[in-house]
Enzyme design. Structure first.
Site, mmCIF file in Angstrom:
data_model
loop_
_atom_site.group_PDB
_atom_site.id
_atom_site.type_symbol
_atom_site.label_atom_id
_atom_site.label_comp_id
_atom_site.label_asym_id
_atom_site.label_seq_id
_atom_site.Cartn_x
_atom_site.Cartn_y
_atom_site.Cartn_z
ATOM 1 N N HIS A 1 0.819 -1.219 0.000
ATOM 2 C CA HIS A 1 0.000 0.000 0.000
ATOM 3 C C HIS A 1 0.856 1.274 0.000
ATOM 4 O O HIS A 1 0.354 2.354 -0.307
ATOM 5 C CB HIS A 1 -1.001 0.000 1.168
ATOM 6 C CG HIS A 1 -0.411 0.262 2.516
ATOM 7 N ND1 HIS A 1 -0.044 -0.745 3.381
ATOM 8 C CD2 HIS A 1 -0.131 1.413 3.163
ATOM 9 C CE1 HIS A 1 0.415 -0.223 4.496
ATOM 10 N NE2 HIS A 1 0.374 1.090 4.393
ATOM 11 N N ASP B 1 0.120 -7.668 1.357
ATOM 12 C CA ASP B 1 0.534 -6.263 1.479
ATOM 13 C C ASP B 1 2.055 -6.118 1.478
ATOM 14 O O ASP B 1 2.617 -5.347 2.260
ATOM 15 C CB ASP B 1 -0.058 -5.629 2.740
ATOM 16 C CG ASP B 1 0.014 -4.098 2.696
ATOM 17 O OD1 ASP B 1 0.076 -3.547 1.578
ATOM 18 O OD2 ASP B 1 0.027 -3.475 3.775
ATOM 19 N N SER C 1 4.837 2.409 7.890
ATOM 20 C CA SER C 1 4.527 1.289 7.010
ATOM 21 C C SER C 1 5.724 0.921 6.143
ATOM 22 O O SER C 1 6.322 1.776 5.491
ATOM 23 C CB SER C 1 3.347 1.639 6.090
ATOM 24 O OG SER C 1 2.134 1.474 6.751
#
Length: 223
Positions: A105, A135, A211
């Site tokens: 993402h 992911d 992230s």
């Protein structure tokens, strides 16, 4: 393997100490035992080892605009393509020749991916592969002799083990931020954007921008 902030907490747990033997270092020393081939490291040792392998990632998208060109023959319109930043995150170098792992993402929808090293050097990255179900994404930059993170085994984790997160929360200005906690839970099933993920739970502070960054065990290994 990487710190995923799809459901980020926004807590802060920073402290400053002038002492060499910090409480954080003691926590690491007491939470893992030396083995025949591994030695438990203090928090500063882990940061020195893994920190240079953590990078910033900028996701850029193409934006079309019409600009006016004022020339000798008068006024004309020309379609222009501009690259604008649409999001940013973190990544971890996993080989000395420039392979990088991050979250899917972080780079999703990018027309250009820029990697910023901890030295400030910037590279345009090539997307090698991605998997939206887990992911994860792998990037490649043209570089050599890079400091890279050693891969550990998440299957060896126990609840209560030390967990150290290194990344760029809230943007590049906070690059290399380190937070520390424990493994709070294993094999947690979470649904994000209609995708079911099985994740490691930690109470180390993780914020937007973390992230794709490193989650590390007490041996300085990427988990």
């Amino acid at each position: 393997m990487v710190a995923n902030n799809s459901s980020d907490s926004t807590s802060q747990s920073q402290s400053v100490s002038g002492k060499k033997n910090t409480p954080g270092a003691a926590v690491v020393a007491n939470s893992a035992k030396d083995t025949a081939d591994k030695k438990a490291m203090t928090t500063p040792e882990i940061v020195d080892k893994v920190g240079p392998a953590v990078v910033g990632i900028i996701n850029k998208a193409s934006l079309s605009s019409y600009g006016n060109i004022f020339g000798y023959y008068g006024n004309s319109n020309q379609n222009q393509q501009q690259e604008v930043e649409q999001s940013s995150g973190s990544g971890v170098v996993i080989s000395q020749d420039g392979y990088i792992v991050t979250n899917n993402h972080v780079i999703d929808g990018a027309s250009e991916i820029v990697v910023i090293m901890n030295t400030g050097d910037e590279y345009t990255a090539k997307l090698i592969g991605k998997d939206s179900k887990t992911d994860l994404a792998v990037l490649k930059i043209e570089a050599s002799g890079l400091t890279y993170a050693t891969l550990g085994s998440s299957s060896d984790l126990r609840v209560g083990d030390t967990a150290i997160a290194i990344g760029n929360p809230l943007g590049q200005e906070f690059a290399g931020t380190t937070t520390q906690g424990i493994i709070s839970g294993l094999n947690r099933t979470v649904t994000v954007d209609n995708k079911q993920l099985t994740l490691i739970q930690t109470d180390a502070a993780i914020n937007p921008g973390n992230s794709g960054g490193a989650l590390v065990n007490a041996y300085g290994e990427l988990i």
